[in-house]
Design an enzyme around this catalytic site. Structure first.
Site, PDB file in Angstrom:
ATOM      1  N   CYS A   1       0.808  -1.228   0.000  1.00  0.00           N
ATOM      2  CA  CYS A   1       0.000   0.000   0.000  1.00  0.00           C
ATOM      3  C   CYS A   1       0.840   1.277   0.000  1.00  0.00           C
ATOM      4  CB  CYS A   1      -0.994   0.001   1.159  1.00  0.00           C
ATOM      5  SG  CYS A   1      -0.259  -0.152   2.794  1.00  0.00           S
TER       6      CYS A   1
ATOM      7  N   ASP B   1      -7.627   5.517  -1.533  1.00  0.00           N
ATOM      8  CA  ASP B   1      -7.274   4.304  -0.808  1.00  0.00           C
ATOM      9  C   ASP B   1      -6.747   3.244  -1.777  1.00  0.00           C
ATOM     10  OD1 ASP B   1      -7.091   2.146   0.877  1.00  0.00           O
ATOM     11  OD2 ASP B   1      -9.125   2.318   1.680  1.00  0.00           O
TER      12      ASP B   1
ATOM     13  N   HIS C   1      -6.165   0.140  -0.993  1.00  0.00           N
ATOM     14  CA  HIS C   1      -6.506  -1.187  -0.473  1.00  0.00           C
ATOM     15  C   HIS C   1      -7.712  -1.795  -1.185  1.00  0.00           C
ATOM     16  CE1 HIS C   1      -4.356   0.875   2.830  1.00  0.00           C
ATOM     17  NE2 HIS C   1      -3.806  -0.302   3.010  1.00  0.00           N
TER      18      HIS C   1
END
Length: 459
Positions: free
Chosen positions: A111, A345, A347
């Site tokens: 990430c 994000d 993820h």
């Protein structure tokens, strides 16, 4: 035979982890994000106002546009278009195997590399496209709302990792893309912008040859003791990005350099030296510079005294964002409203896209919806980025940021400083621009090892 069995186990493990992280983070895409109507929204230096006479909150998915007037609706549309136009780089699966491992996905560990990629991508967008550029098809992908994204995730989870559904989705995207292209008559400027749009994304492709792809970044990370599957901190990623830009061979990238601050200090002469280094034997033009400043916004928790400074930084058009997040979960911060940060994000595990093919689908590289997080939840460890096209831009930016640092600092020392002169003038070892046999000098290795444990010097 034993090695083959181990590889198979690793592949199965990777597939399981991809499914787990998709299920774990699919709620991120399902959840709507609400913005206050009465507070300005800042996105990488641009300000948007959704103010109305009514109090309350406004969703950016367009579900309650009928409740607000046309002018405010226009502002919301402009914000959505601007946000979606930023390049979104997430977990991917089924990409070419990473050298020295059996990994074909970065789910669960990549990430911070992804948020670093997003920050660098924004810097390159400023360089090649300018801050005013927006993707003409930005609002088209937003029609596939959050529910359809979640439905796609569920399909992937229940299909035992079969790739057929992914291929079906991508072919549909390709079809929609071609229809959109046929409808739009692009002039020369639009065509040029679209070429650079695709080129920038291709530099971040998940293949060994992509200049800023995961495979290359991991290779540079090995020089600091990192391997595929390790967790990378924001400071380590900053140095990896610098090396990746230095080693890039594409002629288009010779006009850009990256400088990483040393111990929370930006040495102005070192920056200018990088900008004035010859791009090649026949040119002496100055380079644009992306300045990365690894900092720590407090001790174990983020100090709320730094909130106004972070908001001030994200209000600057030459800011390219912040590599940050929550503990062990990295986000790319690109804006704010009130005391909440706006972020993208990484993820969410998406399928590998071959960016080497002509007219590869762009939709999965653009985030359909912004997310918000309270500043107090932010991990104190982060890296701040700025872009300066010329030496004059850098000098102006250093003055502006210095004033901001002084005004926001309640302590004796600011978060970081700009110092005139070279680092060597202050008895710091100046890192070389290029080393033939080793990408990182001994001094850099020591600094990276210290950063990798997130042990920052707190002034």
């Amino acid at each position: 035979m034993e090695a083959t069995g181990t590889d198979e186990v690793e592949k199965i493990k990777s597939k399981f982890m991809s499914a787990w992280h998709n299920m774990k983070y699919s709620w991120v895409l399902k959840t709507k994000t609400y913005f206050s109507r009465n507070s300005p929204v800042f996105l990488l230096g641009k300000c948007y106002h959704f103010k109305t006479d009514e109090s309350g909150e406004l969703s950016t998915d367009g579900s309650n546009f009928d409740k607000i007037n046309v002018e405010i609706s226009g502002n919301v549309e402009e914000f959505r278009k601007d946000f979606i136009s930023r390049i979104w780089l997430t977990y991917r699966e089924e990409f070419p195997q990473i050298k020295g491992s059996a990994l074909t996905t970065d789910c669960g560990w990549g990430c911070t590399l992804r948020t670093g990629q997003m920050l660098l991508a924004q810097g390159l967008m400023l360089h090649f496209l300018g801050r005013a550029w927006v993707w003409p098809d930005a609002l088209d992908i937003d029609n596939s709302d959050s529910e359809s994204w979640t439905a796609h995730t569920v399909k992937k989870l229940t299909a035992s990792f079969e790739a057929s559904l992914t291929a079906e989705r991508e072919s549909k995207i390709l079809s929609n893309h071609h229809q959109g292209t046929l409808k739009r008559n692009c002039d020369d400027s639009e065509m040029r912008n679209e070429v650079y749009h695709r080129k920038i994304i291709s530099w971040f492709g998940d293949s060994p040859l992509a200049a800023f792809g995961l495979h290359q970044l991991i290779e540079y990370g090995k020089k600091s003791g990192k391997i595929a599957g390790d967790w990378y901190g924001p400071a380590v990623v900053a140095h990896i990005l610098r090396k990746a830009v230095e080693e890039a061979r594409d002629p288009e990238l010779q006009g850009v350099t990256v400088y990483v601050a040393q111990d929370c200090t930006v040495y102005s002469s070192d920056v200018i030296d990088r900008q004035c280094s010859f791009m090649d034997s026949g040119k002496a033009d100055t380079k644009a510079v992306i300045i990365l400043v690894p900092v720590r916004l407090g001790g174990e928790r983020t100090n709320m005294d730094y909130l106004e400074f972070v908001k001030g930084i994200l209000s600057l058009e030459y800011c390219v964002g912040i590599i940050g997040g929550k503990p062990k979960q990295s986000y790319y911060f690109a804006g704010f409203q009130d005391d909440s940060l706006i972020y993208m994000d990484p993820h969410y595990c998406q399928s590998f896209v071959d960016v080497s093919i002509k007219d590869f689908p762009l939709e999965s590289f653009h985030c359909p919806s912004p997310k918000k997080m309270s500043f107090k939840k932010m991990d104190p460890s982060c890296t701040i980025g700025f872009y300066c096209r010329t030496v004059q831009d850098f000098e102006k930016a250093s003055e502006e940021i210095t004033k901001m640092l002084k005004s926001s600092s309640k302590e004796k020392y600011p978060l970081f400083t700009f110092v005139k002169g070279h680092s060597r003038d202050y008895d710091f070892a100046s890192s070389p621009l290029r080393e033939e046999n080793d990408l990182f000098s001994e001094d850099e290795k020591k600094r990276l090892k210290r950063f990798s444990t997130e042990e920052f010097v707190l002034l």
